[in-house]
Design an enzyme around this catalytic site. Sequence first.
Site, short mmCIF file in Angstrom:
data_model
loop_
_atom_site.label_atom_id
_atom_site.label_comp_id
_atom_site.label_asym_id
_atom_site.label_seq_id
_atom_site.Cartn_x
_atom_site.Cartn_y
_atom_site.Cartn_z
N ASP A 291 3.03 -0.58 -6.77
CA ASP A 291 2.78 0.45 -5.77
C ASP A 291 2.62 1.78 -6.53
O ASP A 291 2.80 1.87 -7.74
CB ASP A 291 3.89 0.49 -4.72
CG ASP A 291 3.39 1.11 -3.41
OD1 ASP A 291 2.37 1.84 -3.45
OD2 ASP A 291 3.99 0.87 -2.34
C1 NOJ Z 1 2.12 3.71 -1.21
C2 NOJ Z 1 2.31 2.70 -0.13
O1 NOJ Z 1 3.63 2.18 -0.23
C3 NOJ Z 1 1.35 1.54 -0.16
O2 NOJ Z 1 1.47 0.82 1.03
C4 NOJ Z 1 -0.05 2.03 -0.33
O3 NOJ Z 1 -0.95 0.94 -0.34
C5 NOJ Z 1 -0.14 2.83 -1.61
N1 NOJ Z 1 0.75 3.97 -1.54
C6 NOJ Z 1 -1.55 3.33 -1.86
O4 NOJ Z 1 -1.88 4.26 -0.89
#
Ligand code: NOJ
Length: 746
Positions: A291
Site C-alpha cells: 500500500d
Molecule cells: C491507500 C489505500 O489504503 C489503498 O486502498 C489505495 O488503493 C492506495 N492508497 C492508493 O490510492
Amino acid sequence: MHDAMKKYCFLIICLFAATFVEAQHTYKYGPVGNNKSLFISNLMKKMTVEEKVGQLNLVLSGGDPDGNAKEQAGVIRDSKGGAVFNVAGAALARKYQKIAVEGTRLGIPLLFGFDCIHGMKTEFPIPLGEAASWDLKTIEKSTRIAACEASALGVNWVYSPMLDICRDARWGRIAEGAGEDPYLGAQVAKARVIGFQGKSLKDNNTVAVCIKHYIAYGAAEAGRDYNTTDMSERTLREIYLPPFKAAVEAGAETVMSSFNAYNGVASAANPFLLRKILKGELGLKGFVVSDYDAVRELIDHGLAKDSVEAARIAIEGGLDMDMVSNIFRDKLLPLVKRKVVSEKLIDDAVRRILSVKYDLGLFNDPYLYCDENREKTELMSPDKLQAARESAQRSIVLLKNSQQILPLSKSNKTIAVIGEVANSKSDMNGCWCCYSSGNNPVSILDGIKAAAPNSQILYEKGCKVDATAPEDYSAALDIANKSDVIIMTMGEYAWMSGEAQSRSDIGIPGNQLDLFKKLEALGKPIIVLLTNGRPLAIPYLAEHATAIVETWFLGTEAGNAIADVLFGDYNPSGKLPVSFPYSVGQLPLYYNQLPTGRPHSENLSDPFRSMYKDVSNDALYPFGFGLSYTTFQYSNLRVTNPKMKANDKLEVKVDVKNTGNRVGEEVVQLYIRDLYASVSQPMKSLKKFEKLSILPGQTKTVTFYLSREDLKFYKESVGWITEPGKFYIFVGGNSRDLLKTEFDLL
Ligand code: NOJ
C-alpha cells in the site's frame, strides 16, 4: 497504368501495410507467442539487474510527462519504473507508454494503476451498499462497467476490489467492502474479479484487479484505521481469508498488502502471510504491491531501522512492488550487488510483474488501453446509467415501514423534504470516487421531484449534518407543517466514511436527531432516509421514525433509485451485509458469534451471564435483514437425507410463499451450526443464499446443496477438518428469524 503493373503496386502496398501492422503487433519482441513462461524467461535473460529492480517500482504521477511530471518521465526513461499510479486519460497514458516502449532499451510496457472502487466515471453504490443487494449478477455487471470505463481511460490495473471483512463499524473503511460475513464476502469477491477481468484479460475492456488489503485490515484494533491487528490463525483463515481465497481462485492477478501489522509483523513484510499463505497455499501467480508508502512505514512499525533494512525485509517477506516510497528503487540494487539480497528474489518478483503485463496483452500491443475514441464514447453511456440505477435500487434496504406508509402515492400530496444531504449531488457518489468529477449525480431531491411531478415538493436543509452549535430550524418546521408527510435524510456526509475516517461514536452526528425530535412533535409521518457508509447506531429512530430506508451512498443514479423505492416503482429487496448495533459499545458486533459458557439469558435474576447491563447482546437490525413491500412466509424446511456420509451432497429444501399483493424479491439465506466439535463453532454461519422473485400468492421451493467442504472448520496445527456429529440448519430471510432443522454428519 498497365494492369499487371497495378497488381504489382497493390501487392507491394499490401506487403508494406502487413509489415507495418505486424511490426505494431509483434512490437519489440518478435511474435510474443503463447508460451508465457518461455517468453518471460527470454526477456529476463536480456534484462540487467538494474532493469529488473526498476520493474519493482510503482511511480506516482498523474501529471503530464512533458510538463509537471518531467521527473517521473525521467524515472521511466531510466528504466526505473514498472508501473505508474494515478494516470487516467487515454492520451496521457499513451504518452507515458511511449516513453517506456520507445525510450527504454527493452521497451517493457507499463502498468497504469488507479483506484476504481465502485465505478470510474459512472459511480455505482459504495461497495457496502452494493453488497446489500446480495445480487451477484448486478455486482458483476457494475464491475464490468467500471472496467470498461477504466480501460477506456488508459487504466489497465485497478486497486480494487476491497475485500476486507469488517465487524467494527467504527472503522470508516467498512464502506469499501462487502461487510462482516466471509461467505457473502467471498461470493462478492468472485463476482468482482470476474467483472473486472472479464473473459480474457487481453480484451481491451478488461483490467487486472489488485485485491486489497491483504489482510485483516478490517480488524484494526478499536476500529482505528491503520491500527494493529492481533488474532488467532483460525480467525484469520475462517473469517478474513475467504474473500481473498475466492478472488485468487477466480484469477485475481495482483494483491495489495495492507498497512496494518498482523500479530506484530506488518503485512508488507510478512512472510507467513505473503509467502506461506498467499503465494504458497493460495497459489497467487501474479504480484503483490505494497500500500501507499508502506515500505517506508516499516520503519514506523518498528520493524526496520532504516530504509535499507525496510527494502530487505519487504522483498524477503514476499513483497514484489513498492508503491511510491522509492525504497525498492533506491536501496535494493546495492543490496543485491552486495549479495545481501539474493537476485533470485528479484527474479521471482520481476517474473510475476511481467506475467501480469503478458496476461494483459501489453507485449502484443502496449497501446491496447490507450484508445482516445473509446474514451469519447464509452463513459456514462445511457446503458451504463441504467445499470447504475438498477444496482442502486437493489442496494436499498427497507429497515422499517410502520403503518405501511411506503410506498407513497405520487399525487395529491405535499411532501416536505428535509436534510442537507437530500440536496447534495456530490455526496451521492460516496467515498472513494477518484474520477467522478463532473459526473452530475442525481440528488435525492431531484429524484423525488422527477418521480412525483404532481406532488408539491418543499425543501429545506433543516440543519447541517455535523454541526453541533444551535441552528435555526424554523424554515424546516414551517414546510413540515404545510406537508402531509416528511422525508428526512439523516446520517453522514460521503466523506465521513472511507480511509482515515474512524469514529468513536457511530450515532447520528450533529444536530440531526434534535431536529428529528422537533419534527416528530408535529405528529406527522416521518420517513428517514439514512445516508451513511457504515452501520449507525439508531435506536431512537428505530422506535420513532415511521419508516427507515437505508440508502448508503448510491452513486450517479442515487436520487432516481431512491425515488423508485419511495413511490413503489421498485419493491425494495436489499438485506444488510452487516449488523446494525444499538450502541457503539457493542462493537465488534457480528452474527456468527462463538458460544460462551455463560450464554445470555432472559432470566435477570441470574446476573452471571455474558451480557450487557444496559443494552441487548443482539443487533438492532441483524445481518441479512431487510423488508419488502410484500411479505414472505417460510415453511416446510426439510433435509432429504438427514444422515450425511462424508462425501454426500446434503439436499435442503424450503418453501417460500409471497403472502402479500406485490411481486417481490427475497434473499433466502441458509445458515448452519455444528453443535459440538473439538473447537467451539459459531452459533450460525451463512453457507448459501439465493435471491429470487416471487409473484403474489406464489410459493417457490428453494433447494440448496451442502457438501463436506461447507462444514469444515480450521483447527490450528491440524488444518481444515470436519468432525462427525449433529448440525443445525437454519433457513430464513435474515440471520435472526429462521426455521430450523438438523442432520447428522456420519
Ligand atoms: C491507500 C489505500 O489504503 C489503498 O486502498 C489505495 O488503493 C492506495 N492508497 C492508493 O490510492
